[in-house]
Enzyme design. Structure first.
Site, PDB file in Angstrom:
ATOM      1  N   ASP A 136     -15.592  10.256  -9.776  1.00 35.92           N
ATOM      2  CA  ASP A 136     -15.259  11.257 -10.760  1.00 35.92           C
ATOM      3  C   ASP A 136     -15.450  12.598  -9.961  1.00 35.92           C
ATOM      4  O   ASP A 136     -16.648  13.063  -9.758  1.00 35.92           O
ATOM      5  CB  ASP A 136     -16.001  11.279 -11.948  1.00 35.92           C
ATOM      6  CG  ASP A 136     -15.315  12.390 -13.124  1.00 35.92           C
ATOM      7  OD1 ASP A 136     -14.663  13.156 -12.557  1.00 35.92           O
ATOM      8  OD2 ASP A 136     -15.717  11.909 -14.281  1.00 35.92           O
ATOM      9  N   HIS A 137     -14.360  13.508  -9.794  1.00 39.76           N
ATOM     10  CA  HIS A 137     -14.640  14.595  -8.875  1.00 39.76           C
ATOM     11  C   HIS A 137     -14.891  15.657  -9.753  1.00 39.76           C
ATOM     12  O   HIS A 137     -15.377  16.925  -9.132  1.00 39.76           O
ATOM     13  CB  HIS A 137     -13.053  14.750  -8.238  1.00 39.76           C
ATOM     14  CG  HIS A 137     -13.371  15.579  -6.874  1.00 39.76           C
ATOM     15  ND1 HIS A 137     -14.509  16.320  -6.440  1.00 39.76           N
ATOM     16  CD2 HIS A 137     -12.562  15.803  -5.692  1.00 39.76           C
ATOM     17  CE1 HIS A 137     -14.263  16.942  -5.421  1.00 39.76           C
ATOM     18  NE2 HIS A 137     -13.247  16.590  -4.670  1.00 39.76           N
TER      19      HIS A 137
END
Ligand code: CAO
Length: 440
Positions: free
Chosen positions: A412-413
């Site tokens: 999850d950036h």
């Protein structure tokens, strides 16, 4: 009998009739719309101007009209005689309503104009200045949408955005059926999309291309579809690819298999990777975390529970192995086997699929060189394993055959930066290349 005529169109001529709002025999009030015209710039509703019964429509959809053209005959004397309840229901789309003239000829050509209509001005439907007209505007503010007032009203009532609806009528004009079909499809796909409001994929009638048959999705597949959609819509994710030299690990695994054979224990690669992954999750706390609901705080977990994707006859199930960092590879092996069996038999309790911090998805037993696993929120990372293969690796002097394991780390950036992911991945590679790393 009164002949209703097109009012002053403000200089426009040869304007297309796009909708008939009433049928012959229908009672109308003085301000009730009878037909809708459409120019390049605006949609106009033409009112009756007198109360009465429309005895004949002199135009049909697609006709072109100009100021002063006759468009209907009205019996004003029947105004009070016919009760409003007898109005025909406005269910059919305008195109399907019976045309007032023989096919191929407009009614205007066949019926002489006898009485001038009362002077009036056409009402632009899309004008915001007139409340009644504005009320007819669609849920969409897009004036380029081709739809009549009745359709716009319906769309507004159902909360459908006309700009998203593909019209099946003439020149793509939206009809009532299109609105109903759109709403139906959105309700059906809403279950899959979690009501995200994202435009649905248009429905296609595949039978037009060849024979088809349908097969309902079971509960597992439907739950997976929902979860994957939610994950993909909510998590901006990136996948970091890497390779680990597991030649030594594989030799150790084979050795341990021989050693534990009498106890009926068979080690696969996955438990070793789980052990290394758990160690890295401890070393990199942001990978063992979740974003809180408003996305402004990170919840760091002081436990390492890892979900393992299991391929079952009913679909994908993800049992969660608890405290993987504290367990031996033997314990992980036995627990994974037990849970995989339960999952494949459809006996895995829901509680054993909850509480994961990170997931692992192994396709190594099947094949492939890499893939992009989807993060399972509220987790922030998932590790994918593909099939390890012998590769010629340059050792500085020559190419040597090494067993290389492809790793695909999706993250999850919002929580993890690319550099952090690369470091995590490299650390995992180091642990898999030399398991002694995880006891230090
Ligand atoms: N490279 C090379 N060989 C591998 C390997 C890899 N990365 N991973 C497994 N193998 C080998 C195993 O060592 C085993 O070989 P042997 O029988 O010779 O020892 C064989 O492939 C069978 O592996 P497996 O996949 O059946 O078993 P596993 O313990 O490796 O994995 C489990 C267990 C539960 C992860 C697996 O059975 C499974 O269900 N995988 C599918 C997961 C999945 O569907 N993921 C997609 C999710 S997203 O749609």
């Amino acid at each position: 009998m009164t002949t209703l005529k097109i009012p002053d169109l403000g200089g426009s001529s040869q304007v297309e009739v796009i909708e008939l709002m009433v049928q012959a025999g229908e009672q109308v009030s003085a301000d009730q719309g009878v037909l809708v015209l459409e120019t390049d710039k605006a949609t106009m509703e033409i009112p009756a101007e007198q109360a009465g019964v429309i005895t004949k429509l002199l135009v049909k959809v697609g006709d072109k009209v100009s100021t002063g053209d006759a468009f209907a005959e009205l019996d004003a004397s029947a105004a009070a005689a016919k009760p409003a309840e007898e109005k025909p229901a406005e269910e059919k789309p305008a195109e399907e309503k019976p045309a007032a003239a023989p096919a191929g000829k407009t009614a205007a050509e066949t019926t002489p104009v006898t009485t001038p209509a009362a002077p009036a001005t056409a009402q632009p439907v899309s004008s915001a200045s007139a409340p009644a007209a504005a009320d007819m505007a669609s849920a969409s503010s897009d004036d380029s949408v081709h739809a009549g007032p009745a359709v716009r009203k319906l769309a507004r009532e159902l909360g459908a955005d006309l700009a998203q609806i593909k019209g099946s009528g003439n020149r793509g004009r939206i009809q009532k059926e299109d609105v109903h079909a759109f709403v139906k499809q959105r309700m059906q796909s809403g279950a899959a999309s979690g009501g995200s409001g994202v435009p649905a994929v248009p429905e296609v009638d595949f039978s037009q291309f060849g024979p088809v048959h349908t097969q309902p999705l079971n509960n597992v597949k439907r739950a997976t579809a929902r979860a994957m959609t939610i994950a993909n819509l909510n998590v901006p994710q990136v996948t970091q690819f890497d390779q680990a030299d597991i030649t030594d690990l594989e030799a150790y695994r084979v050795q341990q298999n021989a050693r534990y054979a009498k106890q009926g224990i068979k080690f696969s690669l996955v438990p070793f990777v789980l052990k290394a992954l758990a160690h890295c999750l401890r070393e990199f706390p942001t990978f063992n975390a979740s974003l809180n609901r408003n996305g402004e705080e990170l919840i760091l977990k002081d436990y390492v529970h890892i979900g393992v994707a299991v391929d079952t006859p009913k679909g994908l199930l993800v049992p969660v192995l608890r405290d993987v960092d504290k367990k031996t590879v033997t314990e992980i092996t036995q627990e994974l086997q037990e849970k995989a069996v339960l999952a494949r038999e459809g006996k895995l309790p829901l509680a054993q699929m909850q509480g994961g911090c990170c997931s692992l998805s192994s396709l190594g037993g099947i094949g492939g060189t890499a893939f992009t696993p989807i993060v399972n929120p509220p987790e922030v990372a998932i590790l994918g394993l593909s099939k390890a293969t012998m590769q010629p690796v340059w050792d500085g002097q020559s190419f040597v055959p090494r067993l290389m394991l492809p790793l695909s780390l999706s993250y999850d950036h919002r929580v993890i930066d690319g550099a952090e992911a690369a470091r995590f991945s490299q650390r995992l590679v180091a642990c898999l290349q030399d398991l002694r790393e995880i006891i230090m």
